[in-house]
Motif scaffolding. Sequence first.
Motif, mmCIF file in Angstrom:
data_model
loop_
_atom_site.group_PDB
_atom_site.id
_atom_site.type_symbol
_atom_site.label_atom_id
_atom_site.label_comp_id
_atom_site.label_asym_id
_atom_site.label_seq_id
_atom_site.Cartn_x
_atom_site.Cartn_y
_atom_site.Cartn_z
ATOM 1 N N GLU A 1 0.464 -1.059 -0.328
ATOM 2 C CA GLU A 1 0.208 -0.020 -0.051
ATOM 3 C C GLU A 1 0.990 1.486 0.306
ATOM 4 O O GLU A 1 0.311 2.088 -0.956
ATOM 5 C CB GLU A 1 -1.121 0.124 1.028
ATOM 6 N N GLU B 1 -9.670 3.759 -7.392
ATOM 7 C CA GLU B 1 -9.908 3.983 -6.138
ATOM 8 C C GLU B 1 -9.455 5.677 -6.518
ATOM 9 O O GLU B 1 -8.522 5.515 -7.102
ATOM 10 C CB GLU B 1 -9.504 4.030 -5.284
ATOM 11 N N LEU C 1 -15.485 3.819 -8.681
ATOM 12 C CA LEU C 1 -15.280 2.392 -8.173
ATOM 13 C C LEU C 1 -16.007 1.649 -8.761
ATOM 14 O O LEU C 1 -15.654 0.143 -8.447
ATOM 15 C CB LEU C 1 -16.199 2.898 -6.421
ATOM 16 N N ARG D 1 -7.091 5.157 -9.710
ATOM 17 C CA ARG D 1 -6.133 3.453 -8.810
ATOM 18 C C ARG D 1 -6.054 2.460 -9.022
ATOM 19 O O ARG D 1 -6.666 2.035 -8.347
ATOM 20 C CB ARG D 1 -4.573 4.262 -7.771
ATOM 21 N N ASN E 1 -0.636 -7.931 -3.513
ATOM 22 C CA ASN E 1 -0.533 -7.140 -3.271
ATOM 23 C C ASN E 1 -0.893 -7.345 -1.305
ATOM 24 O O ASN E 1 -1.490 -8.714 -0.890
ATOM 25 C CB ASN E 1 -2.580 -6.604 -2.415
ATOM 26 N N LYS F 1 -7.759 -0.759 -8.478
ATOM 27 C CA LYS F 1 -8.096 -1.298 -6.817
ATOM 28 C C LYS F 1 -6.291 -3.202 -7.156
ATOM 29 O O LYS F 1 -6.051 -3.508 -6.461
ATOM 30 C CB LYS F 1 -9.039 -2.298 -6.871
ATOM 31 N N SER F 2 -7.533 -3.763 -8.898
ATOM 32 C CA SER F 2 -6.210 -4.711 -8.744
ATOM 33 C C SER F 2 -4.738 -4.513 -9.164
ATOM 34 O O SER F 2 -4.458 -5.574 -8.681
ATOM 35 C CB SER F 2 -7.298 -5.691 -9.918
#
Length: 359
Positions: free
Chosen positions: A10, A177, A172, A213, A22, A215-216
């Motif tokens: 993150e 995001e 979203l 950005r 992640n 999310k994946s």
Amino acid sequence: MEKLIYANTEKSPDMLYFAKMNIPDAVFAFTHKGKKYAICSPLEIGRARKESDFDGIYPSNGSDFDTLLEIFSNLKISEAEVPNSFPSGMFLKLKKAGLKIKVSGGDFFPERRIKSEAEISEIKKANDAASASFERVWQIFRESSIENGFLKWNGKFLTSEILKFEIELQCLKMGAESKNTIAACADQACDPHCEGYGKIRANELCVFDIFPRLKSSGYFGDMTRTFLKGEPNCAQIKLVESVKKAQENAISEIKAGKRADLIHKNVSSFFEKNGYKTDFDGNGWRGFFHSTGHGIGLEVHEEPRLGLAKNTLKSGEVVTVEPGLYYKGVGGCRIEDNVLVLQNGCQKLSNFHYDWVVK
């Protein structure tokens, strides 16, 4: 010298680039003889073995630090290079344990600058989320009425806060995001990083800077458009037309081997020749007082910079092109797209129209 990182994905784009998955909590990851390894807790080890780009995963023995020292001892690793974002407490702890630690003087992974086909595809996807958000803003402006100099939408005065919510909601829906979205109207937009607040005025320039950005994968897009609902005056028309022309000029210059600072200086010179002086008037800067652009990828702002630094562009880099002008009383305008640097030019990776007056 082997590379060593201690971070989560993150906060560390380098860790995300290295791991390709992640990781919510900080872990150790390192190189050894050209391969990549990580130390993972029982919570992460199964997922890491399926999803990550690591060649090997070591289980933690309860203390990641002690596990690392044991692994380094077995592999005969006595020194390592760490990024300049490496935690200082951990840095001192490793040195005390006898490891030779060198802090990277520049990019920890210089290869991050050159984007693969997969990375380019991700940046396009992120920009698709931005484009869908601009379409939503355009729709809201079309649906809005003008009352006492302000916009009304769905029976309420339209505000920056409402627009940012709608933008973030649209992102979203597209799997991204969008934090710190800018929806700044009139003189607010003359502070380029003002996110905007309060009611939206009619007949005023409104700057929307959207940098989703995914999310994946963590890749960013970054686009800016300037809209106006109502009737623009002559000063506003000239301002927007000048910014658009400056962007076109800059994009036409971008290619591998071109010095980025020369592109930036040409944009500044173009504005000066068209009567747009940049200076400090006692209350703040006005004119064109930021860089022409910057690299983009796993960070929204990364190398290379299209400013005063003498960066030479390379094929495969992705940069933003975002000239802007800001004068209180007239308003602000910025227009931004992303382009892929090629050997003999560039390819645009963002797509939304440049119409700016909404009736």
